[in-house]
Design a protein around this motif. Structure first.
Motif, mmCIF file in Angstrom:
data_model
loop_
_atom_site.group_PDB
_atom_site.id
_atom_site.type_symbol
_atom_site.label_atom_id
_atom_site.label_comp_id
_atom_site.label_asym_id
_atom_site.label_seq_id
_atom_site.Cartn_x
_atom_site.Cartn_y
_atom_site.Cartn_z
ATOM 1 N N PRO A 51 9.185 10.101 55.620
ATOM 2 C CA PRO A 51 9.983 9.936 54.397
ATOM 3 C C PRO A 51 11.117 10.949 54.293
ATOM 4 O O PRO A 51 12.213 10.596 53.840
ATOM 5 N N SER A 52 10.873 12.184 54.713
ATOM 6 C CA SER A 52 11.935 13.192 54.685
ATOM 7 C C SER A 52 13.052 12.832 55.649
ATOM 8 O O SER A 52 14.242 12.917 55.311
ATOM 9 N N ALA A 53 12.674 12.411 56.857
ATOM 10 C CA ALA A 53 13.678 12.028 57.852
ATOM 11 C C ALA A 53 14.477 10.818 57.384
ATOM 12 O O ALA A 53 15.695 10.741 57.587
ATOM 13 N N LEU A 54 13.815 9.877 56.732
ATOM 14 C CA LEU A 54 14.505 8.687 56.230
ATOM 15 C C LEU A 54 15.472 9.028 55.106
ATOM 16 O O LEU A 54 16.493 8.348 54.932
ATOM 17 N N TRP A 55 15.184 10.069 54.338
ATOM 18 C CA TRP A 55 16.118 10.490 53.287
ATOM 19 C C TRP A 55 17.430 10.948 53.911
ATOM 20 O O TRP A 55 18.517 10.505 53.496
ATOM 21 N N TRP A 56 17.345 11.823 54.903
ATOM 22 C CA TRP A 56 18.550 12.290 55.589
ATOM 23 C C TRP A 56 19.262 11.137 56.298
ATOM 24 O O TRP A 56 20.495 11.078 56.345
#
Length: 208
Positions: A51-56
């Motif tokens: 989820p963090s990687a998808l935000w960026w």
């Protein structure tokens, strides 16, 4: 280009590095790890890392798209075939992120309810096509500033070569939405396909 235009160009590159860097991470690194991870490691990665990687990833795409639109306005009458095709590739990549990859990744990661395996397959298919588009799109960005040396264009025109490229792009995007991975299934396959698409584009613009 004035200072403001330069700042938008600089921002466009920074956002693009973030976006495409995350795209390559998902396709070249994370996908392979997910297949090999322990159940505990996979669950933790899906809950925290992805989820963090998808935000960026998605906001990098948004920043790249917005600054690209601004730069397109600065270019105005200086449009040429490579700029136009690059814009088309970039726009499709942006739309794939926000309308296919992100909605289906939310399901695949269990963030919202749905058929996780089917959603994961849809997200992967669109993501693989974004990798496919990335090499010719980057080539267009660089080639658009060098309107000499046999690059196959001087200005934008709805020539036979442009029509051929539009047909190719439309067919590829249809496959991204409704088709199969085919040679894009493997990392090696999608890299080779992306470089091959770049070569086809250059040949079309020079010889069709």
């Amino acid at each position: 280009m004035d200072l403001l235009g330069f700042l938008f160009r600089w921002s466009h590159v920074l956002f693009g590095i973030t976006w495409i860097g995350m795209l390559y991470y998902f396709n070249f690194v994370q996908g392979g790890y997910f297949k090999q991870a322990s159940p505990e490691g996979l669950a933790d990665a899906k809950a925290k890392l992805a989820p963090s990687a998808l935000w960026w990833f998605r906001w990098g795409a948004m920043g790249t798209f917005i600054t690209g639109i601004v730069l397109l306005g600065y270019l105005g009458a200086a449009l040429n075939n490579y700029i136009v095709v690059g814009v088309i590739f970039g726009t499709l990549m942006f739309l794939n992120v926000w309308t296919i990859i992100w909605p289906n990744q939310k399901i695949a990661l269990g963030m919202v309810e749905g058929d996780a395996p089917a959603a994961g397959a849809k997200a992967l298919l669109a993501s693989r096509h974004n990798v496919l588009y990335s090499a010719p799109m980057t080539f267009c960005m660089l080639a658009s500033g060098h309107p000499s040396g046999g690059m196959g264009y001087n200005a934008f025109s709805m020539s036979n070569s442009m029509i051929v490229m539009l047909v190719i792009i439309a067919a590829l995007q249809a496959n991204a939405m409704f088709g199969k991975q085919g040679p894009l299934t493997t990392v090696k396959g999608v890299i080779h396909a992306s470089l091959g698409l770049t070569a086809v584009m250059v040949l079309v613009f020079n010889f069709v």
